[in-house]
Design an enzyme around this catalytic site. Structure first.
Site, PDB file in Angstrom:
ATOM      1  N   HIS A 197      -7.930   3.386   2.832  1.00  0.00           N
ATOM      2  CA  HIS A 197      -7.352   3.757   1.560  1.00  0.00           C
ATOM      3  C   HIS A 197      -6.238   3.294   1.357  1.00  0.00           C
ATOM      4  CE1 HIS A 197      -6.341   6.980  -1.528  1.00  0.00           C
ATOM      5  NE2 HIS A 197      -4.989   6.371  -1.241  1.00  0.00           N
ATOM      6  N   CYS A 198      -6.377   2.368   0.128  1.00  0.00           N
ATOM      7  CA  CYS A 198      -5.086   1.123  -0.202  1.00  0.00           C
ATOM      8  C   CYS A 198      -4.468   1.782  -1.413  1.00  0.00           C
ATOM      9  CB  CYS A 198      -5.750  -0.078  -0.677  1.00  0.00           C
ATOM     10  SG  CYS A 198      -4.745  -1.190  -1.016  1.00  0.00           S
TER      11      CYS A 198
END
Lengths: 482, 156
Positions: A197-198
């Site tokens: 998850h960025c």
């Protein structure tokens, strides 16, 4: 089977204004009372913790503050470059410089927006019948259990290319996760080929947007190096004529650009290198951190998904077919279709209305659910999460194995050193603990940062709760539902 | 014992849903989309094994085609990248084209083969490509009770 019920002409431009979307939608609380049949689109009843814009065309994670920071940083730095350095360079060197810079900039922004706005490959949750069917299968497999007996974790084993892979059962989505899929606790969705998850991109990176993410960081590295090199060139050329100090005075923006680029280059180029390695070996960040296919796990442990050679792996990741979204966000909800269980540790009764309004909303977003669960949810989801956070402890020792000196958490821009960055993330309200840590750091400061993550939820509950409550009082509600 | 229907319409109007059988994905070849071909016991009395297996094999072939990596897909991928993927906003991806073909195939088979036998296949895309859902219908007038223990294929 499909009722031919069109809501009329699409008006994408109008519907991009958040206010209007907010007031048009009705909360599920109202529907029992109103006799009008309001046909909803599937994104409006989506059970995950995502935000949708432009009537379901755009899909992002719940917390997007850092994404806006990314956009601002890129726009400001590039803007300053084009405004202050390019005129000099174009006239003194060649006009190709701003041209190439322009192309790079557009490509970077395009890839960023594509990575941020696409569905990363979210797996829709099981329908009630499917869930019941799987439960039956599991019960028959496990045998009868007495009251109070905790059933063993639900897993299935499958042999892929000679390697035994465990498929885990996701308690939230009520499915057995396909291989390489993982549940993102921040977005509360299972994502196919989950990478990480960025927060910088404001979305998960998975099967459908990995190539955009990779091209984004690659082109951003090139853009950063490009700007850095040419700003230095500009300053040098000016200094040759007027002296160093007056060159800096004439073009003060250059200093800012150099500083931003200098600190960004280390992290972004490093990250690009890391992902190039991942692509060439056909691994995800998730798998690399867990050491799933590392030879340290045992002899004969290899990556069953790799095609064997680096070129095929690269081509498959970047040029392979792009699957369509499985969640059909803009489709209409069939009135008689039972919705999948929206059991997201607190969303409970009101799964719809993920849309938020940045302007002072006329109705502060609809369901002011107690916010404590914001911290609790990741904890709960952790039990079913095969992601990095749960395995960060034991695998910490092996983290530096494959990574060049990276600072933690996605790309870094304009932040002095990794320690400050880590603390910044710790104190920042948009704290993205479990899925953020996947970019494993080699540096010591980040080891302490990791240590902090053992108790992320407790650390943050009160703070986030208060500030969010404050926000909702002001009418600027940032969360739609827990 | 098999209930007879003449077409899909009749199925919807006069039949009641008895149970659903789910054909799960077969992950032995990796993450590509492929469904298990094991014949579920609930369908024993409803449809010939060979017919069913043929449907499944065809579907698996279609799905394999979508995920095929070769010269053509690389070319399309590179072209798309060169246009910054804008091209996919205007036209359908090859994947979507094949999915449309699959939808039509399933619809056709539902009408011709499955509905007359009181069965209905649901396109896997509507179930997130996780399962092929087969609904088993009973004629409301009939007294047969075939909706018993619906434990479908569990083999990997």
């Amino acid at each position: 089977m499909t009722g031919n019920m069109h809501l009329g002409v699409e008006e994408p431009i109008r519907e991009c204004q958040y206010n209007q979307i907010c007031t048009h939608n009705s909360s599920p609380m109202d529907t029992p009372h109103t006799k009008k049949k309001k046909i909803k689109r599937k994104w409006q009843v989506f059970p995950g913790r995502n935000k949708f814009y432009c009537n379901g065309r755009i899909m992002m994670a719940k917390q997007t503050g850092v994404f806006y920071l990314t956009v601002v940083l890129i726009l400001v730095t590039s803007g300053l470059f084009f405004a202050f350095d390019c005129p000099f360079l174009a006239s003194n060197l060649t006009p190709a410089i701003p041209a190439i810079g322009g192309v790079l900039f557009i490509f970077v922004m395009g890839m960023l927006l594509r990575a941020s706005f696409s569905d990363p490959g979210v797996l829709p949750r099981a329908t009630p019948e499917e869930a019941a069917d799987i439960e039956r299968q599991i019960d028959t497999a496990n045998g009868p259990s007495g009251p109070g007996y905790r059933p063993p974790p639900r897993t299935r084993e499958v042999v892929i290319n000679g390697q035994t892979v465990k498929l885990k059962y996701c308690f939230t989505c009520k499915i057995f996760r396909p291989p390489r899929a993982s549940h993102c606790s921040l977005c509360d969705n299972c994502v196919e080929r989950f990478d990480h998850h960025c927060p910088w991109v404001g979305n998960c990176v998975g099967r459908r947007n990995y190539r955009f993410f990779y091209l984004f960081i690659l082109s951003l590295s090139l853009l950063t190096i490009f700007i850095f090199a040419f700003v230095i060139t500009h300053v040098i050329l000016r200094s040759n004529r007027t002296g160093f100090l007056s060159a800096l005075k004439d073009s003060p923006a250059s200093v800012l650009e150099v500083v931003v680029c200098f600190f960004s280059i280390w992290s972004i180029v490093g990250l690009s290198g890391f992902h190039t390695y991942l692509i060439s070996s056909n691994q995800t960040t998730n798998e690399d951190i867990k050491g799933s296919w590392s030879s340290k796990r045992g002899k004969g442990n290899y990556n069953p998904y790799s095609y064997g050679n680096f070129i095929t792996n690269c081509c498959a990741a970047l040029c392979g077919p792009l699957p369509p979204s499985l969640i059909d966000r803009r489709g209409f909800v069939q009135p008689d279709t039972p919705q999948p269980v929206a059991q997201t540790n607190g969303t409970g009764a009101c799964p719809s209305n993920q849309v938020q309004s940045h302007m002072a909303a006329t109705n502060p977003l609809l369901h002011s659910q107690p916010i404590i669960l914001g911290g609790g949810a990741p904890l709960q989801a952790k039990t079913s999460l095969g992601g990095p956070c749960s395995t960060l402890g034991p695998s910490q020792a092996s983290l530096p194995s494959s990574i060049p000196g990276l600072s933690c958490g996605g790309e870094l821009m304009a932040l002095r050193d990794s320690e400050i960055h880590c603390h910044h993330h710790l104190h920042h309200q948009h704290f993205i603990s479990p899925e953020e840590t996947p970019s494993p750091p080699a540096a010591l400061p980040c080891a302490t940062h990791l240590g902090h993550h053992v108790h992320p939820a407790q650390l943050f509950n009160p703070a986030s709760q208060d500030s969010l409550h404050e926000d909702s009082v002001r009418g600027l509600v940032k969360l739609s539902s827990v | 014992m098999a209930t007879e229907f003449h077409n899909l319409q009749e199925l919807h109007h006069s039949a009641s849903l008895a149970t659903k059988v789910f054909i799960q994905r077969d992950y032995r070849d990796g993450t590509i989309c492929k469904f298990q071909t094991k014949f579920p016991t609930e369908l024993d009395s409803r449809i010939e094994k060979s017919l069913f297996e043929e449907t499944l094999k065809t579907l698996n072939c279609y799905y394999a085609e979508t995920e095929k990596i070769g010269g053509q897909s690389y070319l399309e991928g590179c072209l798309a990248c060169a246009t910054a993927y804008i091209i996919f906003l205007c036209m359908e991806t090859p994947y979507e084209k094949i999915l449309k073909k699959i939808s039509m195939y399933i619809q056709e088979h539902n009408e011709k083969i499955y509905a007359p036998r009181g069965l209905l296949l649901t396109d896997p895309i509507e179930r997130g490509m996780r399962v092929i859902e087969i609904s088993i219908f009973e004629d409301s007038g009939s007294t047969s009770s075939s909706g018993s223990s619906p434990s479908s294929s569990t083999a990997q």
